[in-house]
Write an enzyme that holds these catalytic residues in place. Structure first.
Site, PDB file in Angstrom:
ATOM      1  N   ASP A  81       0.848  -1.198   0.000  1.00  0.00           N
ATOM      2  CA  ASP A  81       0.000   0.000   0.000  1.00  0.00           C
ATOM      3  C   ASP A  81       0.888   1.254   0.000  1.00  0.00           C
ATOM      4  OD1 ASP A  81      -2.412   1.411   0.244  1.00  0.00           O
ATOM      5  OD2 ASP A  81      -2.341   1.400   2.451  1.00  0.00           O
ATOM      6  N   ASP A 103       2.880   5.030  -5.460  1.00  0.00           N
ATOM      7  CA  ASP A 103       2.165   6.286  -5.211  1.00  0.00           C
ATOM      8  C   ASP A 103       3.096   7.464  -5.475  1.00  0.00           C
ATOM      9  OD1 ASP A 103       0.739   8.435  -4.444  1.00  0.00           O
ATOM     10  OD2 ASP A 103       0.327   7.750  -2.393  1.00  0.00           O
ATOM     11  N   HIS A 210      -9.380   4.809  -2.246  1.00  0.00           N
ATOM     12  CA  HIS A 210      -8.665   4.891  -0.965  1.00  0.00           C
ATOM     13  C   HIS A 210      -9.511   5.697   0.021  1.00  0.00           C
ATOM     14  CE1 HIS A 210      -4.404   3.589  -1.890  1.00  0.00           C
ATOM     15  NE2 HIS A 210      -5.052   3.390  -3.031  1.00  0.00           N
ATOM     16  N   GLY A 211      -9.040   5.769   1.256  1.00  0.00           N
ATOM     17  CA  GLY A 211      -9.697   6.613   2.250  1.00  0.00           C
ATOM     18  C   GLY A 211     -11.165   6.285   2.446  1.00  0.00           C
ATOM     19  N   SER A 213     -12.753   4.402   4.909  1.00  0.00           N
ATOM     20  CA  SER A 213     -13.314   4.020   6.212  1.00  0.00           C
ATOM     21  C   SER A 213     -14.596   4.798   6.493  1.00  0.00           C
ATOM     22  CB  SER A 213     -12.297   4.287   7.324  1.00  0.00           C
ATOM     23  OG  SER A 213     -11.360   3.233   7.377  1.00  0.00           O
ATOM     24  N   ASN A 253     -10.238   0.549  -0.008  1.00  0.00           N
ATOM     25  CA  ASN A 253      -9.204   0.494   1.046  1.00  0.00           C
ATOM     26  C   ASN A 253      -9.747   0.943   2.406  1.00  0.00           C
ATOM     27  OD1 ASN A 253      -7.562  -0.052  -1.120  1.00  0.00           O
ATOM     28  ND2 ASN A 253      -6.036   1.499  -0.625  1.00  0.00           N
ATOM     29  N   ILE A 254      -9.525   0.091   3.390  1.00  0.00           N
ATOM     30  CA  ILE A 254     -10.030   0.384   4.739  1.00  0.00           C
ATOM     31  C   ILE A 254      -8.949   0.079   5.775  1.00  0.00           C
ATOM     32  CG2 ILE A 254     -11.754  -0.316   6.461  1.00  0.00           C
ATOM     33  CD1 ILE A 254     -13.525  -0.982   3.867  1.00  0.00           C
TER      34      ILE A 254
HETATM   35  P1  13P Z   1      -8.795   5.030   5.613  1.00  0.00           P
HETATM   36  O1  13P Z   1      -7.896   5.939   6.357  1.00  0.00           O
HETATM   37  O2  13P Z   1     -10.077   5.697   5.238  1.00  0.00           O
HETATM   38  O3  13P Z   1      -9.038   3.732   6.279  1.00  0.00           O
HETATM   39  O4  13P Z   1      -8.062   4.681   4.208  1.00  0.00           O
HETATM   40  C1  13P Z   1      -7.101   3.670   4.151  1.00  0.00           C
HETATM   41  C2  13P Z   1      -6.356   3.661   2.873  1.00  0.00           C
HETATM   42  O5  13P Z   1      -6.676   4.324   1.915  1.00  0.00           O
HETATM   43  C3  13P Z   1      -5.179   2.785   2.810  1.00  0.00           C
HETATM   44  O6  13P Z   1      -4.473   2.921   1.618  1.00  0.00           O
HETATM   45  O1  G3H Z   2      -3.225   5.158   3.618  1.00  0.00           O
HETATM   46  C1  G3H Z   2      -2.526   4.845   4.559  1.00  0.00           C
HETATM   47  C2  G3H Z   2      -2.865   3.633   5.335  1.00  0.00           C
HETATM   48  O2  G3H Z   2      -3.907   3.902   6.231  1.00  0.00           O
HETATM   49  C3  G3H Z   2      -1.635   3.086   6.007  1.00  0.00           C
HETATM   50  O3  G3H Z   2      -1.272   3.889   7.076  1.00  0.00           O
HETATM   51  O4  G3H Z   2       1.114   4.384   6.562  1.00  0.00           O
HETATM   52  O5  G3H Z   2       0.198   4.640   8.896  1.00  0.00           O
HETATM   53  O6  G3H Z   2       0.520   2.371   7.906  1.00  0.00           O
HETATM   54  P1  G3H Z   2       0.252   3.826   7.653  1.00  0.00           P
HETATM   55 ZN    ZN Z   3      -4.618   4.965   0.833  1.00  0.00          ZN
END
Ligand code: 13P
Ligand code: G3H
Ligand code: ZN
Length: 315
Positions: A81, A103, A210-211, A213, A253-254
């Site tokens: 990720d 990314d 992404h994002g 949640s 993504n969560i």
């Molecule tokens: P959230 O912060 O919304 O869970 O998104 C996670 C994410 O995009 C990981 O790549």
């Molecule tokens: O998008 C980011 C993910 O939530 C991963 O978070 O880089 O703190 O592990 P992290």
């Molecule tokens: Zn992300």
């Protein structure tokens, strides 16, 4: 069984989205496998750069290999990720990952294309697929904070050009979501109009959100009541996932929601049991609660109940 990410996308496209869940430790790994099996769902395990360096990059690989043995019925892909070029190459060369995300969305368009193309070449030579990102989400990731007003939605015309020029296998698009627990703080909404335009230009092509949640309010209230301070936390309405899937989003993504479950369980546990110092007591509760959370999330994604269909298609 670890499978190629693209295989899961082909089967899901237009019908449902695959949950892509971040893991950092043993308890998340156990809860994740249990929850996906309880809901009969294929899934994607995501490992971020931060997760790789939390203990040692080999540690999560070993946990996943062990879980694969403990739960032989599970079907999943393993994905890096938000990688930079060096981390992508390391994961590609490790031979363990099904897919990597490069990314370079913070770079200008041409530089993003150049970096992504290099990663795609290296990955495809090893049979590994690549997710890239165009546009910029708000929120915090890898310690970089982008305010929602600085975030840039994906330009649909550029998306087509980007995919054609880089050969990336899926594209993360910015359509109003942001990372973390404080989304939609201004007047932003999820931009299905932008998503529909992207799909029109890239029909049949897998998109990634992404994002995503949901930051359930009940979870936030419980955390705050148990001594936390997450006032104003807000997320994506999970009832919108299926519409996003119809518009080409195959991976959602969560991460934050899982962290909220962890926080709530541990805060409540130690508030209710101030005498306890055995980490396994809240750990057991967390694994069960995380499994329940994953199963509920898969219902919203539409991936629940799809495991046997995927198994048949893969055999
Ligand atoms: P959230 O912060 O919304 O869970 O998104 C996670 C994410 O995009 C990981 O790549
Ligand atoms: O998008 C980011 C993910 O939530 C991963 O978070 O880089 O703190 O592990 P992290
Ligand atoms: Zn992300």
């Amino acid at each position: 069984m670890i499978v190629p990410t693209t295989k899961l996308f082909e089967l899901a496209y237009g019908k449902y989205a695959i949950g892509a869940y971040n893991i950092n430790n043993l308890e998340q790994t156990m809860g994740l496998f249990r929850g996906n099996l309880e809901s009969s769902a294929p899934f994607i395990i995501q490992i971020s750069k931060g997760a790789r360096s939390y203990t040692h990059k080999k540690m999560l690989e070993s946990l996943i290999r062990a879980a694969d043995e403990i739960f032989p019925e599970a079907i999943f892909a393993v994905h890096l990720d938000h990688g930079d070029e060096a981390t992508c190459l390391d994961c590609i060369n490790s031979g363990f990952y099904s897919s990597v995300m490069i990314d370079a969305s913070h770079e200008d368009f041409e530089t993003n294309i150049a970096i992504t193309r290099r990663v795609v070449e290296a990955a495809h030579a090893r049979g590994i697929v690549v997710e890239a990102e165009l546009g910029q989400l708000g929120g915090v990731e890898e310690h970089v904070k982008v305010s929602e007003s600085e975030a840039k939605l994906t330009n649909p015309d550029q998306a087509k050009e980007f995919v054609e020029q880089t050969g990336c296998d899926s594209l993360a698009v910015a359509i109003g979501t942001s990372h973390g627990a404080f989304k939609f703080t201004g007047d932003q909404v999820l931009r299905f109009d932008v998503l529909a335009e992207i799909q029109k230009r890239l029909p049949g092509y897998p998109l990634v959100m992404h994002g995503s949640s949901s930051v359930p309010q009940e979870e936030v209230e419980r955390i705050n009541q148990a001594g936390g301070n997450l006032k104003g936390a807000k997320g994506v309405d999970a009832d919108q996932f299926k519409r996003a899937a119809e518009l080409g989003v195959t991976k959602i993504n969560i991460d934050t929601d899982g962290r909220l479950v962890w926080t709530r369980v541990h805060r409540e546990h130690f508030l209710e049991h101030p005498e306890n110092f055995d980490l396994r007591a809240p750990g057991k509760v967390f694994m069960a609660e995380y499994a329940k959370f994953i199963a509920q999330k898969n219902e919203k994604l539409g991936s629940a109940g799809k495991l046997e269909e995927v198994r048949r298609a893969l055999s």
